[in-house]
Design a protein around this motif. Sequence first.
Motif: not given
Length: 280
Positions: A218-220, A247-248, A269-271, A275-276
Amino acid sequence: MKIEINDLGFSYKKNAPLFQGLHLSAQSGDIVGLLGRNGAGKTTLINIIAGLMCPDDGACKIDGRDVAARHPATLADIFYMPEEIGFSRSVSGERYRRAHAPLYPRFDDDAYARYCREFEISERANLQKLSMGERKKFFLAFGLATGAKLLLLDEPTNALDISAKGYLRQYVTEAVAQREGMAIISTHQVREVENLVNPVVIIEKGEVIFWQSAESIAEKLTTEIMPEAPPDAIHTQATPGGVAVLRVRRADEAAGRVDWEMLFNAAMTNAKALSAPFEK
């Protein structure tokens, strides 16, 4: 209570490992959402934690004790409900309780009767003749009454009606808090456990590809409907009125809702992109 899985290796076939060097941990108060597609290794991992399968390498320990040793004190604190529940012969709920309740020193008969009433299941029902959803409700009633500190539930919402799913979320939360225990819920039905699990662990092809607390998510991250997808979107999907975007979340932006189904699809699809934000 603490679970520690270190350097876990497991194979069904020689030279075709399902797990290699897998690490995972959980502690009292956690309701772990073990998410992944069918065949990702969720059920195998649950079976290893339950002591029903032995790893080829590494170990799964509960409070420092190797589960594979099947120590009675360890097993008495584990209740496991598999995805498929079948019976080769006729057996009543009462007979099942008499045979299995003694394995759990803290089994509560009054709680068992109350859970059966809430799930609308007769304690004397012929389990072989119940539907799959009814069998699951019986086993949830029994499992919650065991007093076990570790609840292992494999696809527990499959075949349950809406009211039973609500009771599942309520009673698992209560049990974990009251016993200072934990639960691990394996599922690919992400929306069914969205308001229940914390942390979230996503596995794919035998690997942990995402592992974060609900608070950190929830923070990110945030999800919103936009006219079109921005270039920095982590994941998008078409929706009435525009595009749903994961999104971020900006530092100056109030916390919003994160669509966990989109979170799961982003992991598939784009781990790396998912994770970034958590690596910064």
